[in-house]
Enzyme design. Structure first.
Site, mmCIF file in Angstrom:
data_model
loop_
_atom_site.group_PDB
_atom_site.id
_atom_site.type_symbol
_atom_site.label_atom_id
_atom_site.label_comp_id
_atom_site.label_asym_id
_atom_site.label_seq_id
_atom_site.Cartn_x
_atom_site.Cartn_y
_atom_site.Cartn_z
ATOM 1 N N CYS A 190 0.858 -1.267 0.028
ATOM 2 C CA CYS A 190 -0.040 0.060 0.009
ATOM 3 C C CYS A 190 0.994 1.381 0.026
ATOM 4 O O CYS A 190 1.944 1.164 0.204
ATOM 5 C CB CYS A 190 -0.972 -0.123 1.411
ATOM 6 S SG CYS A 190 -0.008 -0.089 2.658
ATOM 7 N N CYS A 198 2.579 1.864 3.280
ATOM 8 C CA CYS A 198 3.963 1.206 3.044
ATOM 9 C C CYS A 198 5.305 1.900 2.796
ATOM 10 O O CYS A 198 6.297 2.212 3.262
ATOM 11 C CB CYS A 198 3.999 0.050 2.673
ATOM 12 S SG CYS A 198 2.416 -1.037 3.234
ATOM 13 N N ASP A 203 8.866 -36.297 -6.948
ATOM 14 C CA ASP A 203 9.415 -36.659 -5.428
ATOM 15 C C ASP A 203 8.523 -36.850 -4.479
ATOM 16 O O ASP A 203 7.457 -36.371 -4.706
ATOM 17 C CB ASP A 203 10.618 -35.569 -5.257
ATOM 18 C CG ASP A 203 10.933 -35.513 -3.889
ATOM 19 O OD1 ASP A 203 11.613 -36.278 -3.490
ATOM 20 O OD2 ASP A 203 10.997 -34.465 -3.320
ATOM 21 N N ASP A 214 11.595 -30.865 -5.051
ATOM 22 C CA ASP A 214 11.949 -29.694 -4.252
ATOM 23 C C ASP A 214 13.341 -29.808 -3.588
ATOM 24 O O ASP A 214 13.801 -28.731 -3.323
ATOM 25 C CB ASP A 214 10.760 -29.537 -3.391
ATOM 26 C CG ASP A 214 11.075 -30.370 -2.173
ATOM 27 O OD1 ASP A 214 11.150 -31.714 -2.373
ATOM 28 O OD2 ASP A 214 10.839 -30.110 -0.856
ATOM 29 N N ASP A 222 16.903 -33.176 -5.402
ATOM 30 C CA ASP A 222 16.236 -33.499 -6.539
ATOM 31 C C ASP A 222 16.935 -32.555 -7.691
ATOM 32 O O ASP A 222 16.518 -32.658 -8.883
ATOM 33 C CB ASP A 222 14.901 -33.084 -6.587
ATOM 34 C CG ASP A 222 13.966 -33.784 -5.396
ATOM 35 O OD1 ASP A 222 14.401 -35.048 -5.656
ATOM 36 O OD2 ASP A 222 13.227 -33.433 -4.533
#
Lengths: 57, 731
Positions: B21, B24, B432, B620, B624
């Site tokens: 926003c 921020c 996986d 992940d 892998d």
């Protein structure tokens, strides 16, 4: 048809002004943050800039 | 060059979480403006990043960034140093240069069109005026084409050097020849020039390219942000017992670091003191935490679950487990056959065909008529122009843009340019297990056991509630599921690192932890399949709680979706036999392999590839990563290890797996649309080429044909937005 001698350069000049303006905005980074910039327009002349000025003094 | 590198040094980038926003922006910039060392701080809402420019250089870069992170933390923002500033600067440069080329060609197209329309419409225009118009057009177009055509010329030249043909070769040729021919026509004062066609072609193609590049770099930028959320500092233990935060890159072997419970171990090393359980699933795929004590070796990326560990660094960059994985990945990548993009494959058929047609036209006119070589050449070039590669050049990028933006909205980031094309061709999916089919979070597995009564569960959860150990949290979740409150403890809860917890509840002394902690014989209810916790209340029979890794809620549906489509689904896991078997059975996967090392995974993939299978790898873990690079195409969840995210072609952000099906569906539809686009371009060419070869082409027809074909191709691509996508049931 003599008027063309005036009209063609005029059209080209206007087009070039647009092109140069666009190149300038691009170089100035005006498209770097498309979302944020729309909000920044609404910020008041505010504390952030005052702070910045204070620091420079 | 020197100046640029200096600037990079002075400006530091941070990724800020939860930036959404205007407030921020003001809070962050306002807070940082108070810091005298900072010259300028600017928030970028689109990229979710903060750029900080320092007023002077300091030696300790880490302390500096730490200062920003703390300052933002105080006002409620989490900031992380942004790691890929160089890549993102490079992408920014590319997209800016495309945008510039597009602006120039757009300017030229607009102005030349004014002149061309006048020439086409001005039947009473005299010859000298027309000639003037042509010269002015030449003055605009020649420099504009030389500038805006560069992206195409460069890519075409690179392809030719590598003895390949890509789409940019016919595009470049068309641009150059059309310019040359138009200039020749202008000099001999003929009435037909094609200046407008040149710049219009470039303008249309550049729009497609720019959007394509922008979309992809946006997806990659989000992916880079995700990666920066991972912390890369360690707490260095000094001889006097104090600790200091240092960047992982600064560590040297022999130094000792401290890792507190719940933190990721930042670097490979040997434990010198402390006991703890370590979650190694990201490295090995095993779900049961490993007990670690003095002299055990630990690896970077694993998580210290309980207890503080002091670790002596044994290897730094170049010698870690991660480096071995990287070597494997590189070998795997070399083995990967170079994928030729669809557009380039089309160009390999299209370019020779068109050039042959042009040559035939030239020879035909030269031999069979008496119009002379100049006019024959002009007719031949007309063929090159009308077969305009415009529709073909746009056929792929527009589809890519629509597909990527559709996927982006569905939470899938398309990282590789040709990822969608490769995904559409798969016939095998390899999953996986840990962290991919499962969430990597434990859940209570034996809740139905008689011993796990409401009373016992309540008691255990009451002891567990202060602990951050994943198993303890799983107990509390199980308690919530049964709507049980936890009992307030009167005494303090004591935690013994690597062992368990102890508390007094309602005057009853209760222990929760491992076998040893609860004093249970190893032969009592043996278990080497699940993670376990024991509850021992004084005077009562000990209670066993088993935990297994929680499946993603739609894992079964997604696996079955692929199986129904006659695809081979395979499960390759580093986890132990029992666990993998159970998961495979639950999901209905008949082909699986347990205890796979990274090398095993690559070997299986290589073997299947030799048999002609096209493989999608979903994984992940660090283990892998080589498999992800070896497969034809790969997908990782955003929770994956950094190295796997780098290797993957796609990244999905949701807790669910149905995004994989969606990515596949979009890729298949995109492929179909690309083929329809090719077909449309071909039909158009079949109609138009005879006219051009017969010398009946006028610049006006060329301009209309080019715009029409581009619009048709773009409109066709937009149909992808209406495609219905798969959603798992409980969504």
């Amino acid at each position: 048809m003599d008027i063309l001698i005036l009209l063609i350069p005029a059209a080209l000049f206007l087009g070039l002004v647009g092109l140069v303006a666009f190149m300038w905005t691009l170089r100035a980074g005006q498209y770097d943050d498309i979302e944020g910039i729309s909000y920044r327009a609404l910020f008041e002349e505010d504390d952030i800039e005052k702070e910045q000025k204070k620091k420079e003094d | 060059m020197h100046q640029a590198s200096q600037e990079v040094f002075k400006i530091e980038h941070f990724v800020v979480e939860g930036l959404h926003c205007p407030k921020c922006i003001r809070e962050i910039e306002g807070t940082l403006a108070e810091n005298k060392k900072i010259k300028n701080a600017r928030v970028n809402l689109s990229t979710q990043r903060l750029a900080v420019e320092w007023s002077q250089e300091t030696d300790n870069a880490l302390a500096r960034s730490e200062e920003i992170i703390t300052a933002l933390d105080n006002i409620g923002f989490k900031a992380f140093p942004f790691k890929n500033a160089n890549i993102s600067a490079e992408e920014d440069r590319v997209s800016k240069s495309l945008l510039r080329a597009m602006a120039v060609s757009g300017f030229a197209a607009a102005n030349v069109m004014l002149l061309s329309v006048a020439v086409w419409g001005g039947s009473d225009m005299n010859e000298s005026t027309r000639s003037l118009m042509h010269w002015v057009s030449a003055a605009i177009v020649l420099p504009a084409a030389a500038y805006a055509g560069q992206p195409f010329f460069r890519s075409a030249l690179a392809a030719l050097k590598g003895k390949r043909l890509n789409m940019d070769v016919p595009i470049s040729l068309a641009v150059i020849l059309t310019c040359a021919m138009s200039l020749f026509e202008t000099i001999i004062q003929s009435d037909q020039t094609y200046y407008d066609a040149v710049v219009m072609l470039l303008f249309f193609l550049l729009i497609g390219r720019y959007l394509d590049q922008k979309m992809r770099s946006h997806a990659r930028s989000v992916a880079h942000n995700l990666m920066s959320y991972k912390v890369s500092k360690a707490s260095l233990l000094h001889d006097d017992g104090t600790t200091e935060d240092v960047a992982v890159e600064m560590l040297v072997p022999g130094q000792i670091i401290q890792v507190i419970a719940g933190d990721k171990i930042p670097i490979d090393g040997k434990v010198v003191s402390g006991v703890s359980d370590i979650d190694t699933s990201i490295v090995t795929g095993e779900t049961i935490p490993q007990k670690t004590k003095t002299d055990d070796i630990v690896y970077a990326g694993t998580i210290n679950l309980n207890g503080t560990l002091s670790i002596e660094i044994t290897a730094t960059t170049g010698n870690t487990l991660l480096d071995e994985i990287i070597v494997l990945m590189e070998t795997a990548e070399q083995g990967r056959a170079k994928y030729v993009k669809l557009a380039d494959r089309a160009a390999q058929i299209y370019a020779p065909l068109v050039h042959f047609l042009a040559a035939a036209t030239f020879l035909g006119w030269l031999v069979l008529s008496n119009i002379g070589w100049e006019l024959s050449l002009i007719n031949a070039i007309a063929v090159l122009i009308i077969t305009c590669p415009c529709a073909l050049g746009l056929a792929v990028p527009v589809v890519q843009v629509v597909a990527s933006s559709r996927l982006f909205k569905a939470g899938i980031l398309v990282k590789a340019a040709d990822g969608l094309e490769r995904l559409a061709e798969i016939d095998t999916v390899i999953f996986d297990k840990t962290g991919t089919l499962t969430l990597g979070q434990p859940e209570l597995a034996n809740g139905d056991d008689e011993t796990v009564s409401d009373f016992n569960l309540e008691l255990a959860a009451s002891v567990a509630k202060t602990s951050s150990h994943p198993l303890c949290r799983a107990l509390i979740v199980a308690c919530h599921d049964r709507d049980l409150p936890t009992i307030a403890t009167t005494s303090e809860i004591r935690e013994e690192p690597g062992m368990g917890l102890e508390a007094t509840i309602n005057g009853l002394e209760v222990r929760l932890g491992n076998r040893e902690w609860c004093g249970i014989n190893a032969n009592y209810l043996p278990n080497n399949r699940y993670s376990e916790l024991w509850l021992k209340a004084k005077g009562a029979t000990p209670v066993l709680f088993c935990f297994k890794d929680r499946m993603r809620s739609d894992a079964h549906d997604v696996v079955q979706w692929f199986i129904r489509r006659k695809m081979k689904v395979i499960l390759l896991s580093g986890d132990r036999k029992d666990v993998v078997e159970e998961a495979a059975e639950e999901l209905g996967i008949s082909r699986y392999k347990h205890s796979c090392k990274p090398q095993d995974k690559i070997e299986i993939i290589e073997r299947m590839k030799d048999n002609g299978d096209k493989i999608l790898m979903v994984g992940d873990g660090i283990n892998d990563a080589p498999a992800l690079s070896a497969a034809d195409v790969s997908i990782s969840p955003s929770s994956a290890a950094e190295i796997s995210q780098n290797a993957a072609d796609f990244i999905f952000q949701s807790q669910k797996l149905d995004t994989i099906v969606r990515a596949y569906q979009v890729s298949v539809s995109s492929r179909q649309l690309v083929f329809t686009n090719f077909a449309l371009a071909a039909i158009y060419n079949i109609i138009a080429v005879p006219f051009a070869a017969a010398g009946m082409l006028t610049p006006l027809i060329a301009a209309i044909a080019m715009s029409m074909s581009s619009i048709v191709v773009t409109g066709n691509a937009l149909r992808l937005n209406f495609e219905k996508l798969y959603k798992s049931h409980d969504a």
